[in-house]
Design a protein around this motif. Structure first.
Motif, PDB file in Angstrom:
ATOM      1  N   THR A 242       2.332  11.218  58.473  1.00 41.73           N
ATOM      2  CA  THR A 242       1.550  10.330  59.337  1.00 41.73           C
ATOM      3  C   THR A 242       2.369   9.919  60.555  1.00 41.73           C
ATOM      4  N   GLU A 244       4.675  11.790  61.855  1.00 42.46           N
ATOM      5  CA  GLU A 244       4.713  13.009  62.661  1.00 42.46           C
ATOM      6  C   GLU A 244       3.423  13.136  63.471  1.00 42.46           C
ATOM      7  N   ALA A 245       2.307  12.839  62.818  1.00 43.03           N
ATOM      8  CA  ALA A 245       1.015  12.928  63.518  1.00 43.03           C
ATOM      9  C   ALA A 245       1.007  11.962  64.698  1.00 43.03           C
ATOM     10  N   ALA A 246       1.497  10.739  64.478  1.00 41.21           N
ATOM     11  CA  ALA A 246       1.522   9.762  65.569  1.00 41.21           C
ATOM     12  C   ALA A 246       2.383  10.281  66.720  1.00 41.21           C
ATOM     13  N   GLU A 247       3.539  10.869  66.380  1.00 40.30           N
ATOM     14  CA  GLU A 247       4.412  11.412  67.418  1.00 40.30           C
ATOM     15  C   GLU A 247       3.714  12.533  68.169  1.00 40.30           C
ATOM     16  N   MET A 248       2.973  13.326  67.409  1.00 41.17           N
ATOM     17  CA  MET A 248       2.287  14.472  68.008  1.00 41.17           C
ATOM     18  C   MET A 248       1.242  14.007  69.016  1.00 41.17           C
ATOM     19  N   PHE A 249       0.675  12.803  68.787  1.00 38.74           N
ATOM     20  CA  PHE A 249      -0.286  12.277  69.749  1.00 38.74           C
ATOM     21  C   PHE A 249       0.402  11.544  70.890  1.00 38.74           C
ATOM     22  N   GLY A 250       1.726  11.628  70.920  1.00 37.38           N
ATOM     23  CA  GLY A 250       2.455  11.023  72.023  1.00 37.38           C
ATOM     24  C   GLY A 250       2.625   9.523  71.895  1.00 37.38           C
ATOM     25  N   ALA A 251       2.629   9.005  70.647  1.00 37.30           N
ATOM     26  CA  ALA A 251       2.825   7.575  70.468  1.00 37.30           C
ATOM     27  C   ALA A 251       4.287   7.223  70.732  1.00 37.30           C
ATOM     28  N   THR A 252       4.513   6.093  71.388  1.00 34.46           N
ATOM     29  CA  THR A 252       5.876   5.626  71.578  1.00 34.46           C
ATOM     30  C   THR A 252       6.381   5.090  70.241  1.00 34.46           C
ATOM     31  N   GLN A 255       4.568   1.999  69.397  1.00 34.32           N
ATOM     32  CA  GLN A 255       3.187   2.221  68.954  1.00 34.32           C
ATOM     33  C   GLN A 255       3.168   2.754  67.528  1.00 34.32           C
ATOM     34  N   LYS A 259       1.132   0.678  64.867  1.00 36.47           N
ATOM     35  CA  LYS A 259      -0.170   1.201  64.467  1.00 36.47           C
ATOM     36  C   LYS A 259      -0.130   2.064  63.223  1.00 36.47           C
ATOM     37  N   VAL A 260       1.023   2.609  62.894  1.00 37.65           N
ATOM     38  CA  VAL A 260       1.077   3.541  61.774  1.00 37.65           C
ATOM     39  C   VAL A 260       1.999   3.062  60.656  1.00 37.65           C
ATOM     40  N   PRO A 263       1.395  -1.122  59.320  1.00 35.55           N
ATOM     41  CA  PRO A 263       0.185  -1.345  58.519  1.00 35.55           C
ATOM     42  C   PRO A 263       0.270  -0.687  57.148  1.00 35.55           C
TER      43      PRO A 263
END
Lengths: 707, 369
Positions: A242, A244-252, A255, A259-260, A263
């Motif tokens: 999860t 990795e997915a956030a990083e893949m969407f360009g999350a700082t 973030q 957000k990940v 929570p």
């Protein structure tokens, strides 16, 4: 399978077996040999040095004098030195302000609003029945005449926990991100959790004096580890994919955290906060020693004056507070069962009146929801928050509470009414007298609780204490501990153990430490003798386990000091109630881990033993207990640490030893130094026992274990 | 038959646009002493030697390839072959030890954190093996996550998320949590989440391997029909050779961190580069992959009569006619011109026991230097 099938004749066979048996004997001798040689060496040293006895006073380091000097320096410089005017004093002022604000607010609230709010929160999280009980619990605070003291304690807890969370969550997050921080934090947190709460009081008193702020600081320090640990753990166990997915969407990174990671870690963080609250509550009484006030103060003063009834009333209030806070935060962490709108247990649901009550409740609830919707829907439209409209009950409850609070304050009905009052203190005091008159020596015979305490004192505690502190030459004790360390963990552990034991002597705490050690050993022996068999029984019978569970839960929820009170009722003050209370305190750990260890033994192994026709006793002795050994020893390890914590606390009620010396340092300014040194001795003793036991546990862990 | 046309070669020649994804000599070494490991690699040491002498694991070695717009490029390999590492190097989720990745002509190795984030937000997306959904967010918030990260307002991102959820057929499940959905539905959410940001390049890391066979087939079909409509650039990782054949315009077969063979499914089936690749092809559905064109004999004399079969048809389509017809079939190209014949012996030879036939097909072994 006839004899002819064998490759050699009977003589050859017996020859092989002979060799086998000889090997076995040699092996057993080799493992036992070390022990024999060790004992022999110790005996020889003892004979050679028998005149030496306890630790010589000439070797003692005058640490306590230095501490007293430091204390004097602090008092002299409190107003002038920069570290005080720029750091300690502002911090202290802020905490004081915070505490006053919370306390003022809580006492301003009308009592029925406090009770109602508690009931509503508990009902929302845990269900209707729990809500009613929680409300009754709050009424109990007022009924025993301790309303103000209770709210003082609640305020103190609130501030301490708020500070602990404000420090612990960010530190935990940082520890999850930086491996190096985690590595350097871990031994510190381990040590913090090993030490008895007592130890934190003295350094805090040294820096801040005796007042409510130092009490809060000590509480924060003591209660901090779980929230750090579980925040760290929670974030580290977030599934990496999860992140990795956030990083893949360009999350700082921020973030991703917000957000990940956070929570998902929230249940774990809440569990940490729950544990922090429980730890903070567990030292309410001890913190009263340095001026925390509130319920702890009541317990302490009552016990000192031997008003056992009053002490029990206040102690029970602490337990009620602990249970409410534990259940509610537990439920909020999503660990408990779902909330229910039922009042009665399901087992009674078949009876007519019960069903009638439940349907009436459901009808009331429907009305409440309808009324709530009248408020919630316009409110949610006005605030433009859809979520508000979804919770009519909560909105209604909140509105009622606010109206109640303002209305109550307006007509001056905030104080708890004197008409609601009850007290069982006289009954308890009568019981104490009755026990003393009738149970001490039952029916005028030798048998009774008096005989029980006397025998433990005369046959176990005193001889052990004399043995350690007078009869044995001090080098023998040091050497014995060093040998144990060497055998369990090699040269490094031996060096560590030697340093700890010798340190007890150098600090000038030899006799007192040996006194405490003797009590610990007796209590641990009793805890093992009771706890392990109980654990075995619990593992073999599900019904027994179910019966035992609430008892163990209760023993673990009660703050250590409160546990002393009923024991004092039975056994009067002295060393023995301390020992008995510590046995009770340590029992859950020993029982739980024995039970767990045996239950975790793989079903296959037990089944195999059964298939070979082993009796239940044989299965237990030859399969289950050996395989459960690591868990049982871990339980013993925990039991020892709990006993130590309790024995030290029992110093307050006649247990003597290091605990009493520490308390003296807290009470009298002229003995802060020796109190500090006694505290240090407790630390040394705790670390010594912990390391030795951990090394022992490791030896029993099968994978990669062994010396 | 696939839902879209395999015209990647023509596309590659005709397309004047920038190639979306170009990789040169990507190498990834895990371990402490990567410098020594790289030195050994340039000397030509084997993966085993590097492991023994430096303790470093060579996960990917000199992977070079380009993916054209609209192409599905499949990397197929067994577990431990380095394919997951490779796909992560393409977006720098894992930093490659050496080699370059160019996305739309931009070398991504040169980007700083901000630039890389910008690239990932706007042009790339990924679907994960175990879905990688956020368990604490509802389906719609999972799908809208990428837009949320970019700072889109709630109404906008929900509008777009609903659109995409409709595409994958989950419009009725928006307010559920992922764990309330079946595996196939969860991966649809994963797909929707990836599509929501309208990426140019999509990475798939074994997305269907955790699904039941039937659901896997549905998802594959759905992916193909999606691709037929939008023509994005796809890199797809799988360990399933059949999946690779079904989805791939081109397939790279990976073993021990290196490409063993890169080619169209037909090239790989018809001429496996080595024994390793041939083992995969053995129980592959050859007749669904090999086209008439590659088994055709060029026209020498007079063309046989009858309705011609098309050059681009796979064998499955012509087999019934071939087996019932007494004569050879004639083959016509796109213009309808008769260019050759196909006979039963030739096809029987291909489907039969002798694997080493001299088909005129490309896709030899990849050179390792």
């Amino acid at each position: 399978m006839t004899a002819t099938a064998r490759p050699a004749g009977p003589t050859a066979v017996s020859h092989v077996i002979e060799a086998r048996l000889a090997l076995d004997r040699r092996r057993r001798l080799r493992s036992g040999g070390g022990l024999i040689i060790g004992v022999a060496v110790l005996a020889a040293v003892q004979i050679a040095l028998s005149s030496l006895g306890g630790f010589p006073g000439s070797l003692v380091i005058p640490l306590s004098d230095w501490i007293d000097d430091a204390r004097r320096w602090v008092i002299d410089n409190q107003t002038s030195h920069w570290s005080f005017s720029f750091f300690f004093n502002p911090a202290s002022d802020f905490i004081d302000w915070f505490l006053r604000a919370v306390e003022w607010f809580l006492l301003w609230l009308p009592w029925f609003v406090v009770a109602g709010a508690t009931a509503m929160v508990a009902a929302a999280v845990l269900g209707l029945r729990a809500g009613l009980l929680a409300g009754l619990g709050v009424v109990y605070f007022g009924a025993i005449g301790l309303w103000e003291e209770c709210l003082q304690t609640v305020a103190l807890m609130t501030v301490a926990v708020a500070i602990a969370v404000a420090i612990g969550v960010p530190v935990g997050i940082a520890a999850a991100r930086y491996d190096r921080l985690q590595q350097s934090l871990r031994p510190m947190l381990d040590a913090m959790q090993t030490l008895p709460a007592f130890v934190y009081l003295i350094p805090v008193v040294l820096l801040f004096g005796v007042a409510r702020v130092p009490a809060i600081i000590a509480t924060v320090v003591y209660a901090l580890p779980p929230v750090i640990r579980l925040t760290n753990l929670g974030i580290r166990t977030v599934p990496p994919v999860t992140v990795e997915a956030a990083e893949m969407f360009g999350a700082t990174p921020r973030q991703t955290l917000r957000k990940v990671q956070f929570p998902q870690a929230l249940p774990s963080v809440l569990t940490g906060i729950n544990q922090t609250i429980m730890m903070a509550l567990s030292i309410v009484v001890i913190a009263a020693l340095i001026g925390a006030g509130g319920l702890g103060q009541v317990v302490l003063v009552s016990l000192r004056g031997l008003f056992v009834g009053k002490a029990l009333e206040a102690g029970l209030a602490i337990v009620v507070l602990a249970v409410i806070m534990d259940r509610v935060t537990h439920g909020a962490a999503g660990i408990g069962a779902r909330r229910r709108l039922r009042l009665m247990p399901d087992s009674l649901a078949q009876f007519g009146p019960v069903q009638w009550v439940e349907s009436a409740l459901a009808a009331i609830d429907r009305h409440l929801v309808r009324t709530g919707n009248l408020l919630a829907l316009p409110l949610s439209r006005k605030l433009n928050v859809a979520a508000v409209g979804r919770h009519p009950r909560k909105v209604l409850g909140g509105v009622l509470l606010v109206v109640g609070a303002l209305g109550g304050a307006a007509i001056g009905r905030s104080e708890f009414p004197g008409t609601i009052s009850f007290s069982f203190a006289p009954a308890i005091d009568w019981l104490v007298d009755w026990v003393r008159d009738n149970l001490y020596e039952i029916g005028g015979t030798w048998f009774g609780t008096g005989w029980f305490s006397d025998s433990i004192t005369i046959h176990a505690v005193t001889p052990l204490r004399e043995l350690f502190s007078v009869d044995l030459a001090w080098p023998v004790v040091v050497l014995a501990v060093a040998l144990a360390g060497w055998r369990l963990g090699g040269a490094p552990l031996a060096a560590f153990c030697t340093a700890c034991v010798a340190g007890l002597g150098f600090l000038g705490m030899w006799t007192l430490s040996m006194d405490t050690l003797a009590q610990v050993i007796v209590a641990v022996a009793m805890a093992i003798l009771c706890g392990v068999p109980l654990g075995v029984l619990a593992a073999r019978s599900d019904r027994f386990e179910r019966m035992l569970k609430p008892v163990l839960d209760f023993l673990q929820t009660i703050p250590s000091f409160v546990l002393l009170i009923p024991v004092i009722i039975m056994f009067n003050v002295g060393r023995i109630p301390g020992i008995i209370a510590s046995v009770l305190y340590a029992l859950p750990a020993a029982t739980r881990l024995t039970n767990l260890g045996i239950r975790q033994v793989e079903g296959g192994a037990t089944e195999a033993a059964k298939l070979f026709g082993a009796t239940r006793g044989q299965t237990l002795r030859k399969v289950q207990l050996p395989l459960a050994a690591p868990s049982i020893i871990a339980g013993i390890n925990q039991a020892v640490m709990l006993v130590l914590a309790m024995v030290v606390i029992a110093g307050l009620v006649g247990g003597g030893g290091l605990g009493l010396e520490t308390v003296k340092g807290l009470r009298r300014t002229d003995s802060v130094g020796s109190g500090f040194v006694a505290g240090l001795a407790i630390v040394l003793l705790a670390m010594l026992l912990d390391r030795l036991l951990q090394a022992w546990t490791r030896r029993f862990t099968p994978v990669g274990g062994g010396p | 038959m696939k839902g879209h046309v395999r015209d990647h070669y023509i596309g590659a020649v005709v397309n004047t646009e920038q190639t979306p994804l170009k990789c040169r000599e990507i190498t990834k070494v895990f371990g402490e002493n990567t410098a020594a490991a790289r030195a050994l690699l340039t000397e030509g040491s084997s993966r085993q030697e590097v492991l023994e002498r430096t303790g470093c694991l060579v996960a990917v070695r000199d992977a070079t390839f380009a993916v054209e717009r609209g192409e599905i490029f499949v990397v197929m390999g067994l577990s431990g072959s380095g394919k997951s590492t490779l796909i992560r190097c393409l977006s720098r989720l894992i930093e490659p030890t050496s080699g370059t990745v160019e996305i739309d002509g931009i070398p991504i190795g040169d980007l700083d954190d901000q630039g890389l984030r910008e690239l990932r937000r706007t042009r790339l997306s990924m679907v994960f093996q175990h879905f990688g959904l956020f368990p604490h967010r509802r389906v719609i918030d999972n799908v809208a996550f990428g837009l949320e990260i970019q700072g889109a307002a709630k109404p906008d991102r929900y509008e777009r998320a609903l659109e995409v959820l409709e595409v994958v057929g989950l419009q009725d499940w928006t307010d559920h949590f992922p764990q309330q959905l079946s595996g196939g539905m969860q991966q649809r959410v994963g797909l929707a989440r990836a599509l929501c940001v309208e990426p140019e390049i999509l990475f798939f890391d074994e997305p269907f391997s955790a699904l039941d066979p039937l659901i896997r087939r549905d998802m594959q079909d759905e992916l193909l029909s999606l691709q037929a409509n939008t023509r994005r650039t796809l890199v797809f990782i799988t360990h399933d050779f059949h999946e690779a054949l079904k989805l791939g315009d081109r397939i790279a077969i990976m073993k021990d961190g290196e490409f063993v063979q890169v080619g169209t499914p037909e090239q790989i089936i018809a001429a496996p580069a080595d024994e390793y690749v041939r083992e995969f092809t053995e129980d592959a559905p050859k007749t669904k992959v090999i086209t008439v064109g590659s088994v055709m004999r060029p026209l020498t004399g007079e063309a046989p009569r009858g309705v011609p079969v098309r050059l681009a048809s796979v064998l499955d389509e012509v087999l019934p006619r071939l087996l019932s017809s007494p004569e050879d079939l004639c083959v016509a190209d796109e213009q309808g011109e008769i260019v050759g014949t196909v006979d039963r012996d030739r096809v029987a030879e291909l489907l039969g026991a002798n694997p080493r036939t001299g088909f005129a097909a490309g896709g030899g072994p990849v050179e390792s230097s």
